[in-house]
Design an enzyme around this catalytic site. Structure first.
Site, PDB file in Angstrom:
ATOM      1  N   LYS A  70       5.226  20.550  27.378  1.00  0.00           N
ATOM      2  CA  LYS A  70       4.250  20.398  26.292  1.00  0.00           C
ATOM      3  C   LYS A  70       2.906  21.035  26.665  1.00  0.00           C
ATOM      4  CE  LYS A  70       6.596  16.301  24.459  1.00  0.00           C
ATOM      5  NZ  LYS A  70       6.663  14.827  24.397  1.00  0.00           N
ATOM      6  N   GLN A 114       3.761   9.405  26.326  1.00  0.00           N
ATOM      7  CA  GLN A 114       5.137   9.807  26.632  1.00  0.00           C
ATOM      8  C   GLN A 114       6.027   8.562  26.799  1.00  0.00           C
ATOM      9  OE1 GLN A 114       6.370  12.984  26.642  1.00  0.00           O
ATOM     10  NE2 GLN A 114       8.402  12.142  27.024  1.00  0.00           N
ATOM     11  N   ASP A 137       2.372  12.147  17.043  1.00  0.00           N
ATOM     12  CA  ASP A 137       3.807  11.861  17.150  1.00  0.00           C
ATOM     13  C   ASP A 137       4.341  11.190  15.879  1.00  0.00           C
ATOM     14  OD1 ASP A 137       5.038  12.904  19.406  1.00  0.00           O
ATOM     15  OD2 ASP A 137       4.453  11.242  20.707  1.00  0.00           O
TER      16      ASP A 137
END
Lengths: 300, 300
Positions: A70, A114, A137
């Site tokens: 990422k 994460q 997200d």
């Protein structure tokens, strides 16, 4: 539906039809070059750069690999990324503080935590701290609720579902009235994918661990999205001839949920692992972060 | 599934099996007497009474009928109801103000805005004003998102889906792994019912206007919930022998979506209209209001 894919049909020497491979890398590169262009324009026009705050807890190898990917992707398009790394034995409060600092930081426009978090931590509590406006997200219940309710617009749509949809649309798929089976219902992939496909007028069945004979549902579907995380769960006979399967990778080993060798002989199109939904998912994270920065500065 | 209903099976004189009628009135009365008991206890213990604020805009006959029924039900169990009636030509701001006053009123624990609103009003904007803590209809996106995400708990679950579930559970239905077809996806019934059935481990297919051959989905389902609003849409051949259909009433005429005469010969159980899901839905509104008051006063 096979009609939509007719142009893409390929044949082996033995005249055995095999499915089109939906090339995620190609699409991701296309998306990234568009994003890089917009990031550049923003910088020139208003002197601002989109920023992504990443919270990474513990030592999981797969999580570290994902974050490296990422960060690299952010660099490629000119998005600034900041990683807050916290030890495995961190307290809930430490992680919430790290998230809050990103919330308060005006140069951070997107925040990701994460997952999975170490087991001693209350994931829900921590995720609730992420500001809805920076929830790139798309896991915040307010964004999920607005994704579910017809006529409402979530600020962010989760990246993997967006990637699946992008693949389907890029390959000329008209989702209206298509039967879709989503296997697995995590908030990361399965659930939001089912909601997003529904928004695009597909008839969605959500298959999960309690479904008896899941293959009876999947084999009737024009589109199968798998979010099981167990390699090769979806076998050839689970699929309807001519179906499309934008599936996802399953964790660190990057082995697909779908038994590729069996499926490719049967479906109209399939995504490979690696190189299918994964790269497009990351491009969508960049896209969400850019969108957030644009919204923040009212820059269009 | 037929097994669960075995005890309830009835036969006509001609030995033709007909389905059990899920008696909503009976269940609603049972729920209401439990709620009345708890309201009474709360009053005795802490001197507080649950309160419901109702916003009613315009002159629609069906809306007025529904509100009368809701007010009457509140009276029956000792919940205080206050109706804010606004004329059809009200401005958005007037309605938002009425909602805000209920938000600020500490003796109001639940707020409902009777839908549909006159067409010139922005429903989403108005519904957004309803405090999440008083959203007893469960239509707020935060409540809907928390209903969708496994492991999270919404403050309120919409009343009609709760009623469908109550009917299914009261009649001994184990939902795990059952195939459910929900026809229609309004935020009032279809969407939240699909999410709630999923939470109870059913395999849910959501059927809507764009679904081609919806009868092919419904005829495979163990449970069919209809939220179409068009009388007699669901015909006998749409249903699998032995299925259960907790359907809802459709608007003012109170004619069911399901073709009752055809369906009852085929299914294991069915809800009548009127007297099926409707009365239980209203009992759920009372229950949500009571729960909200209990949460507000930390009274258990």
């Amino acid at each position: 539906m096979t009609d939509n894919f007719h142009n893409y049909d390929t044949s082996t020497a033995s005249n055995e039809k095999i499915g089109v491979v939906l090339d995620g890398k190609l699409i991701a590169n296309d998306l990234k070059s568009r994003i890089a262009g917009e990031v550049n324009e923003m910088k020139k026009a208003i002197g601002k750069t989109p920023g992504l705050g990443i919270v990474l807890v513990g030592e999981r190898r797969d999580s570290h690999t994902f974050i490296r990917t990422k960060v690299k992707a952010c660099n490629e398009v000119g998005i600034v990324s900041v990683v807050a790394e916290l030890p495995n034995n961190s307290k809930e409060g430490d992680i919430c503080d790290a998230v809050s600092r990103f919330n308060d930081n005006p140069s951070v426009h997107g925040i990701i935590v994460q997952l999975p978090l170490p087991k001693h931590l209350d994931e829900e509590k921590i995720m609730n701290v992420v500001s809805v406006e920076k929830d790139v997200d798309g896991f915040h219940p307010l964004n999920m609720g607005n994704l579910a309710i017809a006529g409402r617009e979530p600020l962010f749509i989760p990246c993997a579902p967006k990637a699946c949809l992008e693949l389907l649309l890029r390959y000329g798929m008209d989702l209206r009235g298509k039967k879709a089976a989503v296997v697995g219902r995590s908030k990361i992939v399965g659930l939001p994918t089912s909601l997003l496909l529904q928004r695009h007028q597909a008839t969605v069945s959500l298959v999960h661990a309690f479904t008896g004979n899941p293959e009876k549902v999947t084999c009737q579907a024009d589109i199968v999205v798998s979010d099981v995380g167990t390699p090769n769960t979806i076998r050839g006979h689970w699929l309807k001839p001519g179906a499309v399967d934008p599936k996802r990778s399953s964790g660190y080993r990057l082995v697909g949920d779908v038994c590729y060798d069996e499926a490719i002989k049967k479906v109209a199109a399939i995504t490979p692992v690696p190189g299918g939904v994964g790269p497009v998912t990351i491009a969508m994270l960049l896209s969400n972060t850019l969108d957030s920065a644009k919204r923040c500065y009212d820059f269009t």
